[in-house]
Design a protein around this motif. Structure first.
Motif, PDB file in Angstrom:
ATOM      1  N   SER A  42     -39.861  19.798 -42.771  1.00 46.61           N
ATOM      2  CA  SER A  42     -39.245  20.801 -41.916  1.00 46.61           C
ATOM      3  C   SER A  42     -39.986  21.109 -40.631  1.00 46.61           C
ATOM      4  N   PRO A  43     -40.954  20.552 -40.190  1.00 48.68           N
ATOM      5  CA  PRO A  43     -42.317  20.856 -39.771  1.00 48.68           C
ATOM      6  C   PRO A  43     -42.618  22.349 -39.670  1.00 48.68           C
ATOM      7  N   THR A  44     -42.970  22.910 -40.809  1.00 49.05           N
ATOM      8  CA  THR A  44     -43.179  24.348 -40.887  1.00 49.05           C
ATOM      9  C   THR A  44     -44.426  24.667 -41.697  1.00 49.05           C
ATOM     10  N   TYR A  46     -45.974  27.757 -43.839  1.00 49.64           N
ATOM     11  CA  TYR A  46     -45.529  28.958 -44.542  1.00 49.64           C
ATOM     12  C   TYR A  46     -46.741  29.800 -44.900  1.00 49.64           C
ATOM     13  N   THR A  58     -43.361  32.318 -41.006  1.00 53.23           N
ATOM     14  CA  THR A  58     -43.235  30.871 -40.852  1.00 53.23           C
ATOM     15  C   THR A  58     -43.621  30.529 -39.426  1.00 53.23           C
ATOM     16  N   VAL A  59     -44.258  29.379 -39.264  1.00 58.10           N
ATOM     17  CA  VAL A  59     -44.717  28.930 -37.953  1.00 58.10           C
ATOM     18  C   VAL A  59     -44.290  27.481 -37.783  1.00 58.10           C
ATOM     19  N   THR A  60     -43.655  27.155 -36.679  1.00 54.84           N
ATOM     20  CA  THR A  60     -43.269  25.781 -36.397  1.00 54.84           C
ATOM     21  C   THR A  60     -44.502  24.990 -35.977  1.00 54.84           C
ATOM     22  N   THR A  61     -44.653  23.808 -36.556  1.00 55.80           N
ATOM     23  CA  THR A  61     -45.771  22.925 -36.236  1.00 55.80           C
ATOM     24  C   THR A  61     -45.239  21.663 -35.569  1.00 55.80           C
ATOM     25  N   CYS A  81     -51.130  17.198 -38.159  1.00 55.67           N
ATOM     26  CA  CYS A  81     -49.746  16.739 -38.046  1.00 55.67           C
ATOM     27  C   CYS A  81     -49.764  15.235 -37.829  1.00 55.67           C
TER      28      CYS A  81
END
Length: 166
Positions: A42-44, A46, A58-61, A81
């Motif tokens: 999801s690229p997330t 948690y 939640t943070v987007t990576t 990543c």
């Protein structure tokens, strides 16, 4: 999915009854019952309060987050990543997040030839170095190495080759 049981909860219970999958790593805050995990699909990132089994943030990576390292004081979370160059292009990126604001503090590119991946990482006890285990594919047997990152300068300072490669 492998189930970890932090504080009596399965990881899937802690992050929404298993509705999100492909978890890659989990780290626990030294400052309380908080867990950090990433989903490569999801690229997330948690942030989970394990006491209440609730997702706090939640943070987007960048693409395909795979491994986590947490500074000894819990103030910085490092997210490896794998595919920052795009799907199936393995140009690893180490993202550094402030765990209070969740702002991206820095992004660090480190050595890889575009055909491998970084699979695990650890932080030194004093928080000054991050060690990232990399494996590279290619024509022949491939090889492995460890990237050493200086956390103060946000730069790669050494590469330790394994398997006789250099």
């Amino acid at each position: 999915m492998c189930e970890h049981k932090p504080f009596g909860l399965t990881l899937s219970e802690a992050i929404g009854n298993g509705q999100i999958d492909d978890f890659q790593d989990v780290k626990f805050s030294p400052n309380g019952p908080v867990a950090y995990t990433v989903s490569a699909m999801s690229p997330t990132l948690y942030v989970v309060d394990v006491a209440s089994a609730q997702i706090v943030t939640t943070v987007t990576t960048a693409a395909q987050p795979a491994a986590l390292a947490l500074s000894p004081d819990g103030s910085r979370l490092y997210v490896d990543c794998r595919a920052a160059g795009g799907p199936f292009l393995y140009y690893p990126l180490l993202q550094v997040f402030d765990t209070t604001t969740w702002n991206l503090v820095s992004s660090i590119h480190f050595t890889n030839n575009g055909t491998g991946s970084a699979d695990a990482m650890a932080i030194s006890p004093d928080g000054t170095r991050i060690y990232i285990a990399n494996r590279l594919a290619g024509p022949g047997p491939g090889y492995s190495f460890i990237s050493v990152i200086n956390t103060a300068t946000a730069s790669e300072i050494a590469i330790v080759y394994l398997n006789g490669a250099n």
